[in-house]
Design an enzyme around this catalytic site. Sequence first.
Site, PDB file in Angstrom:
ATOM      1  NE  ARG A 146      -9.808   9.076  -3.068  1.00  0.00           N
ATOM      2  CZ  ARG A 146      -9.717   7.923  -2.427  1.00  0.00           C
ATOM      3  NH1 ARG A 146      -8.545   7.379  -2.239  1.00  0.00           N
ATOM      4  NH2 ARG A 146     -10.767   7.347  -1.950  1.00  0.00           N
TER       5      ARG A 146
ATOM      6  NE  ARG B  67      -6.688   4.160  -7.106  1.00  0.00           N
ATOM      7  CZ  ARG B  67      -7.764   3.609  -6.578  1.00  0.00           C
ATOM      8  NH1 ARG B  67      -8.218   4.010  -5.403  1.00  0.00           N
ATOM      9  NH2 ARG B  67      -8.398   2.640  -7.216  1.00  0.00           N
TER      10      ARG B  67
ATOM     11  CE  LYS C 157      -4.053   2.052   2.192  1.00  0.00           C
ATOM     12  NZ  LYS C 157      -3.699   3.438   1.963  1.00  0.00           N
TER      13      LYS C 157
END
Length: 561
Positions: free
Chosen positions: A277, A262, A257
Site C-alpha cells: 500500500r 493492500r 472487505k
Amino acid sequence: MKFLEFARICEQMENISGRLEMTEKISGILAGLDERDLPLFVQFLTGKIFPDWSPEKIGIGPNLLFDALTQVVDLTRSDIIDVINRKGDVGLAVQSILENKKDTKRPGRASTFQTSLFSRELDLLSVYSDLERISRLGGRASQAEKLSLIRSLFQNASPLEAKYLARLILEDLRIGIGEGIMRDAIARAFSVDPSLVERAYQALNDLGEVALLARKGRDFLADVHIMPFHPVKMMLAQQGSIAQAIAENGTVAAEYKYDGSRFQFHRQGKKSRMYSRKLEDVTDALPEVVETLNRATPHDVILDGEVIAIRDGRPLPFQTVLRRFRRKYGIEAMQKEFMMQPFVFDILYLDGKTLIDLPLQERRKHLEAVLSECVAPQTVGGDASVIEAFYRESLDAGHEGLMLKVLSSSYTPGIRGKNWLKIKPGVDTMDLAVIGAEWGEGKRAHLFGSFLLACQDEGELLPVGKVATGFSDEQLLEVYEVLKDHVIAESGKEVHIEPFLVFEVGYSEVQKSPNYKSGFALRFPRFVRVRDDKAISDIETLDSIKERYKKQSSQGKPGGE
Ligand code: AMP
C-alpha cells in the site's frame, strides 16, 4: 539552480500564508526553470526527495543526521539535541549551530560560510545525486559511508542552506507547500488545465514528471499512460452506510472487505512485481502470492487487491499478513504456518492500455475475462436486504465488513471519496499521524504514555488531540521501540516526533476544539492498532474530519453544527 537560491525561496515561502500568493510565486519560478532543475525543484519544494512511486527511500533518521553534524561542528550529539530542544525545530537548530560554528581551520574565528579548500557550491542536482547515493547504500555496514556523504553536504552548506537541507533530509520541509498548491502552480506556470495536471499526477504519481510534461505542452500532459513497474497510488474508501449508498446510487457493487494488506501486482511479459500500500516493492517477501497471480493470468496487467492470511479456512488477524510483508528471512517457514490468499478487485492496466478512466463495471468485465482465479466475488444490486445479507455473510466468514462501489466510477488513484464506501461494524476509527508523545508515569515512566496525533491538510500536519488509552503494556513497549529513534526535540515531559507512524484510533465523537490547530478534537480516543501499512499521505484529511463532524449532527449526535 543553486541550493542557496532554493533555500532563499523556501524562506520566502515560509513567510507567505496565502495559498494564492504562494501559487503565483511558485508558478513564476517554475516557468523559468530548465528541464534539469524543474523536476528536482518540484520534488524538493514539496518536501520529497524521490517521487512517491520510486522504490528509493532516503532512510536517514534524526540520529544519523545528528551524528553527521558532530563531525562538522565541534559539538557532541547531546549538545546538538540541546540546541534542537531550545529551538524546537531541527532546521532552525542546524542553522544556528552553523552560524556559531568556529572555523576549525582558523581557530577562534567564527565563520558563516565554509572556507575549506574542497568546498563546492551546492546545487539541486548535486544535492539530489548525493541523496540518491545515500539511498542506494543499504544496511548497517554502509552507515559510515552515509555519514560521510551527509557530512560533506553540511560542510559545503551555508547556515541558511543547512536549515533546509536538514529538513529536506528528514523530508519535512515545513513551508506549507503541499501537492495541491504545486499542482495549481504547474497548471498556471505552463497555462494548462488544472484537471489535466491532476489526472496526469494520479496516473504518474510523480509531480516532477508531470511538470516536465506540462512544460512540453498540453498534448503531452493529456496523453499520459500508466506503466508497469511504476506503482500507482491506491484508490481509497470513506466510511458510509448501505442505506446511504443505495439512496445515492440506486444500484451498487458490493464486495467483502478483507482485513489483510493492500497490494498492487504488476506484470509485463515474464517479469512481475508486487507493491505494498505504501508502494514498497514486496515481491521477495511474498513469492507464493506472486506465483498464484502469475498463474492466474498470462497478460500484461496492473491489478489491485487485498491479500489475507488463512488457516483452517478462516482469515487470520491483519497483523499476521503484515508480518509477511515485512519479512526478509525465514519466509519458507512462515509459508507452512498459514496460506496467503490474494483477492483481486480491480484492474488498472491491460496489455498496454490504461483502464483507470473506464467505469468500474467495464474494468470488472476485463478483470473477469483475464483472471482465471483470485477475483474477489462481487454482488451487484439495489435491494438493501440483499446487500445486508451479503454483509452478514462477509462477517460470518470472518472478514471485516463490506465495500460498496459506484458502478459508473473511474479509478481515482490516491483519492478518498464517495465512490468507494467501507461498511464496518462497531466503533468509528480514524488513521492519524503520531507527531509527539509524552513520557508515561509510574511503571510506564520509561516509555511514552500518551501520543499527540495529527490529520493532514494540503501537506500540513494539524494536531487533533492525544491518545493515551487502549494500549497493552506490550503495545506501549513496541511503539516506544519504533519511535525512540525518531525523536526530534524534547521539552519537559513532551517529545516532538518525526512523523512517519500511523495509528488507527477509535473515538465516540468529533468535537470542535480551540486547543488544537485542526480546530477539532476526538472524544474518548482509544488506540486500536498501528497501521504500518499506511503512509503519512494516507491519514485522515481535515476535510473528511469536517465531513464526519457534519454527519454527526445529521445523525442527531451532539457536537454537530
Ligand atoms: P481502511 O483501511 O479502513 O481505510 O479501508 C479501506 C481498505 O480496505 C482498502 O485500502 C483495502 O486495503 C481494504 N479492502 C479490503 N477489501 C477491499 C475491497 N473489496 N475493495 C477495496 N478495498 C478493500
